[in-house]
Design a protein around this motif. Structure first.
Motif, PDB file in Angstrom:
ATOM      1  N   GLY A   1       0.824  -1.190   0.000  1.00 48.63           N
ATOM      2  CA  GLY A   1       0.000   0.000   0.000  1.00 48.63           C
ATOM      3  C   GLY A   1       0.863   1.246   0.000  1.00 48.63           C
ATOM      4  N   LEU A   2       0.266   2.370  -0.348  1.00 49.33           N
ATOM      5  CA  LEU A   2       0.970   3.648  -0.391  1.00 49.33           C
ATOM      6  C   LEU A   2       0.374   4.561   0.663  1.00 49.33           C
ATOM      7  N   LEU A   3       1.201   5.101   1.539  1.00 46.70           N
ATOM      8  CA  LEU A   3       0.751   6.051   2.551  1.00 46.70           C
ATOM      9  C   LEU A   3       1.395   7.401   2.283  1.00 46.70           C
ATOM     10  N   LEU A   4       0.565   8.383   1.934  1.00 44.06           N
ATOM     11  CA  LEU A   4       1.024   9.754   1.729  1.00 44.06           C
ATOM     12  C   LEU A   4       0.819  10.504   3.037  1.00 44.06           C
ATOM     13  N   ILE A   5       1.891  10.986   3.616  1.00 49.51           N
ATOM     14  CA  ILE A   5       1.816  11.634   4.919  1.00 49.51           C
ATOM     15  C   ILE A   5       2.419  13.026   4.843  1.00 49.51           C
ATOM     16  N   GLY A   6       1.790  13.973   5.511  1.00 47.26           N
ATOM     17  CA  GLY A   6       2.291  15.339   5.502  1.00 47.26           C
ATOM     18  C   GLY A   6       1.349  16.269   6.234  1.00 47.26           C
ATOM     19  N   ASP A   7       1.731  17.530   6.314  1.00 47.35           N
ATOM     20  CA  ASP A   7       0.907  18.541   6.978  1.00 47.35           C
ATOM     21  C   ASP A   7      -0.361  18.806   6.176  1.00 47.35           C
ATOM     22  N   PRO A   8      -1.374  19.396   6.808  1.00 47.47           N
ATOM     23  CA  PRO A   8      -2.595  19.752   6.065  1.00 47.47           C
ATOM     24  C   PRO A   8      -2.267  20.697   4.913  1.00 47.47           C
ATOM     25  N   GLY A   9      -2.947  20.478   3.801  1.00 48.63           N
ATOM     26  CA  GLY A   9      -2.797  21.386   2.673  1.00 48.63           C
ATOM     27  C   GLY A   9      -1.594  21.143   1.799  1.00 48.63           C
ATOM     28  N   THR A  10      -0.932  19.993   1.923  1.00 52.87           N
ATOM     29  CA  THR A  10       0.251  19.727   1.102  1.00 52.87           C
ATOM     30  C   THR A  10      -0.087  18.968  -0.185  1.00 52.87           C
ATOM     31  N   GLY A  11      -1.366  18.717  -0.433  1.00 49.19           N
ATOM     32  CA  GLY A  11      -1.774  18.114  -1.689  1.00 49.19           C
ATOM     33  C   GLY A  11      -1.791  16.600  -1.689  1.00 49.19           C
ATOM     34  N   LYS A  12      -1.850  15.982  -0.503  1.00 48.69           N
ATOM     35  CA  LYS A  12      -1.846  14.515  -0.414  1.00 48.69           C
ATOM     36  C   LYS A  12      -3.070  13.913  -1.108  1.00 48.69           C
ATOM     37  N   SER A  13      -4.238  14.431  -0.781  1.00 48.32           N
ATOM     38  CA  SER A  13      -5.475  13.872  -1.346  1.00 48.32           C
ATOM     39  C   SER A  13      -5.551  14.100  -2.851  1.00 48.32           C
ATOM     40  N   TRP A  14      -5.084  15.253  -3.310  1.00 45.47           N
ATOM     41  CA  TRP A  14      -5.108  15.559  -4.738  1.00 45.47           C
ATOM     42  C   TRP A  14      -4.172  14.619  -5.496  1.00 45.47           C
ATOM     43  N   LEU A  15      -2.999  14.351  -4.921  1.00 48.79           N
ATOM     44  CA  LEU A  15      -2.075  13.411  -5.556  1.00 48.79           C
ATOM     45  C   LEU A  15      -2.686  12.010  -5.584  1.00 48.79           C
ATOM     46  N   ALA A  16      -3.327  11.599  -4.494  1.00 51.50           N
ATOM     47  CA  ALA A  16      -3.975  10.290  -4.449  1.00 51.50           C
ATOM     48  C   ALA A  16      -5.067  10.191  -5.512  1.00 51.50           C
ATOM     49  N   GLU A  17      -5.824  11.257  -5.685  1.00 52.20           N
ATOM     50  CA  GLU A  17      -6.893  11.257  -6.686  1.00 52.20           C
ATOM     51  C   GLU A  17      -6.316  11.167  -8.098  1.00 52.20           C
ATOM     52  N   LEU A  18      -5.273  11.921  -8.373  1.00 49.64           N
ATOM     53  CA  LEU A  18      -4.661  11.890  -9.702  1.00 49.64           C
ATOM     54  C   LEU A  18      -4.061  10.520 -10.012  1.00 49.64           C
ATOM     55  N   LEU A  19      -3.403   9.916  -9.036  1.00 49.92           N
ATOM     56  CA  LEU A  19      -2.829   8.582  -9.233  1.00 49.92           C
ATOM     57  C   LEU A  19      -3.929   7.566  -9.544  1.00 49.92           C
ATOM     58  N   SER A  20      -5.019   7.620  -8.776  1.00 50.49           N
ATOM     59  CA  SER A  20      -6.123   6.684  -8.995  1.00 50.49           C
ATOM     60  C   SER A  20      -6.770   6.897 -10.354  1.00 50.49           C
ATOM     61  N   ALA A  21      -6.923   8.155 -10.735  1.00 47.82           N
ATOM     62  CA  ALA A  21      -7.543   8.465 -12.029  1.00 47.82           C
ATOM     63  C   ALA A  21      -6.694   7.956 -13.180  1.00 47.82           C
ATOM     64  N   ALA A  22      -5.383   8.151 -13.093  1.00 46.45           N
ATOM     65  CA  ALA A  22      -4.496   7.744 -14.184  1.00 46.45           C
ATOM     66  C   ALA A  22      -4.351   6.230 -14.270  1.00 46.45           C
ATOM     67  N   ILE A  23      -4.294   5.569 -13.124  1.00 44.89           N
ATOM     68  CA  ILE A  23      -4.057   4.123 -13.108  1.00 44.89           C
ATOM     69  C   ILE A  23      -5.339   3.336 -13.349  1.00 44.89           C
ATOM     70  N   SER A  24      -6.429   3.749 -12.691  1.00 47.90           N
ATOM     71  CA  SER A  24      -7.661   2.960 -12.705  1.00 47.90           C
ATOM     72  C   SER A  24      -8.829   3.623 -13.396  1.00 47.90           C
ATOM     73  N   ARG A  25      -8.702   4.901 -13.710  1.00 51.27           N
ATOM     74  CA  ARG A  25      -9.808   5.698 -14.253  1.00 51.27           C
ATOM     75  C   ARG A  25     -10.997   5.705 -13.285  1.00 51.27           C
ATOM     76  N   ASN A  26     -10.691   5.594 -11.997  1.00 52.88           N
ATOM     77  CA  ASN A  26     -11.714   5.669 -10.958  1.00 52.88           C
ATOM     78  C   ASN A  26     -11.048   6.102  -9.663  1.00 52.88           C
ATOM     79  N   SER A  27     -11.340   7.322  -9.235  1.00 52.87           N
ATOM     80  CA  SER A  27     -10.750   7.835  -7.996  1.00 52.87           C
ATOM     81  C   SER A  27     -11.785   7.974  -6.886  1.00 52.87           C
ATOM     82  N   THR A  28     -12.987   7.431  -7.108  1.00 49.29           N
ATOM     83  CA  THR A  28     -14.105   7.679  -6.187  1.00 49.29           C
ATOM     84  C   THR A  28     -14.335   6.569  -5.177  1.00 49.29           C
ATOM     85  N   LEU A  29     -13.498   5.530  -5.176  1.00 45.66           N
ATOM     86  CA  LEU A  29     -13.650   4.452  -4.195  1.00 45.66           C
ATOM     87  C   LEU A  29     -12.889   4.851  -2.929  1.00 45.66           C
ATOM     88  N   VAL A  30     -13.541   5.684  -2.128  1.00 45.94           N
ATOM     89  CA  VAL A  30     -12.878   6.365  -1.013  1.00 45.94           C
ATOM     90  C   VAL A  30     -13.569   6.050   0.307  1.00 45.94           C
TER      91      VAL A  30
END
Length: 376
Positions: free
Chosen positions: A80-109
């Motif tokens: 698994g991949l754990l993105l860790i950092g302070d609030p507002g560093t773009g962790k969720s946005w990066l996770a969404e982009l990775l899911s969209a590019a790899i699976s074409r589905n970022s909504t399984l949250v």
């Protein structure tokens, strides 16, 4: 999904671009990935002239290339991949982009909270169907994680450290065994993860001590630490990118003057420096002073200018939005902001006046003073 959605997920927003990248992608793809690792990176970080593409792919996440590459490599493994950092560093946005590019589905949250239960990451039951026909696969409600397992795509777990230890323990089993057992059923009672399944989790580094991850769960994740953006140029690019999206979404035609962006960036940099030098939490703003909060301040100022001003963004409006957004505690935060306005903003206003330059810092000074006075 229709064009009227308040916020389209990345795979919908960039559907045409993803389709085009998929059509030209001849690189090796792990499992059932829609794009090769190189194309995933290109989609997220944007294209360069050396890529030799017939069109430009805009950068969507602003940060170190190595963070994106390590994230992609992790997802190509069975960890698994754990993105860790302070609030507002773009962790969720990066996770969404990775899911969209790899699976074409970022909504399984799954959103981690104190109320998240094991059912949220495994399955629950449609009670009315159970009463009518009994327990079966048809009456089972799979979680987003289980759905990701069945389809061999990426599942996401936001704010992992906000969830309790029993939920985290259930996740260990999923990451280790790659299946979920359904003891209530006699037949068809195991859901196996299909190739391509993985989990991207995010964690707030300020949540240490809330529900710390066990060593067993840590071993099943590769950690990618996302630092706070401190480079002024990078931060300016992020703010411009997000602001352009905001203006398009609201169909607003309003110019962001470069001088006001500089004032915003410099103010946040100075406030961060003051927070770093503070001797106690009472001397720090409650705000994380993240890039995301800068964008929030700018969004507030733009919308105020659009609806209650003359549709021109001014320094005084920006100052009022900054004070209103960051003054969360009274009187502590107001005292800190008042000190900042007297010790930093006022000298800059005087220096600006002495050179005969425009009056942006002066307007910023007055706008902030007025906002502090109203809240005091």
């Amino acid at each position: 999904m229709t064009d009227t959605a308040l916020r389209a997920p990345a795979e919908v927003k960039y559907a045409e671009e993803l389709d085009w990248l998929e059509s030209i992608d001849d690189g090796p793809k792990p499992f059932a990935w829609r794009l090769s690792p190189k194309m995933v990176r290109l989609f997220i970080l944007g294209s360069e002239r050396a890529d030799g593409l017939d069109r430009t792919i805009d950068q969507k996440w602003f940060g170190e290339r190595s963070f994106v590459e390590r994230s992609i490599v992790t997802l190509a493994s069975d960890r698994g991949l754990l993105l860790i950092g302070d609030p507002g560093t773009g962790k969720s946005w990066l996770a969404e982009l990775l899911s969209a590019a790899i699976s074409r589905n970022s909504t399984l949250v799954v959103q981690g909270t104190a109320g998240t239960t094991e059912d949220h990451i495994k399955y629950s039951w449609n009670i009315s169907m159970v009463i009518a026909k009994g327990q079966s696969r048809e009456s089972m409600i799979p979680s987003p994680i289980m759905t990701a397992m069945e389809h061999g795509v990426i599942g996401r777990f936001e704010e992992l450290t906000r969830s309790t230890s029993d939920v985290q323990d259930a996740l260990i089993s999923i990451l280790s065994e790659k299946y979920v057992s359904i003891p209530e059923l006699d037949d068809d009672n195991i859901v196996f993860a299909q190739p391509g399944f993985s989990i991207i989790a995010t964690a707030n580094s300020r949540d240490r001590g809330v529900n710390d991850l066990s060593s067993a769960l840590k071993r099943r994740f590769n950690f990618v630490r996302i630092p706070v953006v401190t480079n002024k140029r990078s931060e300016a690019e992020i703010v411009r990118f997000r602001t352009a999206e905001l203006l398009r979404r609201h169909q607003i035609e309003l110019e962001l003057p470069p001088t006001l962006l500089d004032i915003l960036l410099e103010s946040f940099a100075d406030l961060r420096a003051a927070a770093a030098a503070a001797g106690s939490d009472d001397e720090k703003l409650e705000s994380a002073l993240s890039t995301a909060e800068q964008i929030g301040v700018l969004e507030d100022a733009i919308l105020h200018s659009q609806f209650f001003g003359d549709r021109t963004l001014r320094a005084g409006t920006l100052a009022g939005s900054l004070v209103g957004s960051l003054a969360r505690r009274a009187p502590e935060d107001l005292a800190i902001l008042n000190k900042f306005w007297h010790g930093v903003v006022e000298p800059r206003s005087k220096a600006e006046s002495s050179t005969g330059a425009g009056g942006d810092w002066s307007q910023f000074l007055e706008g902030g003073r007025d906002a502090i006075a109203r809240l005091s």
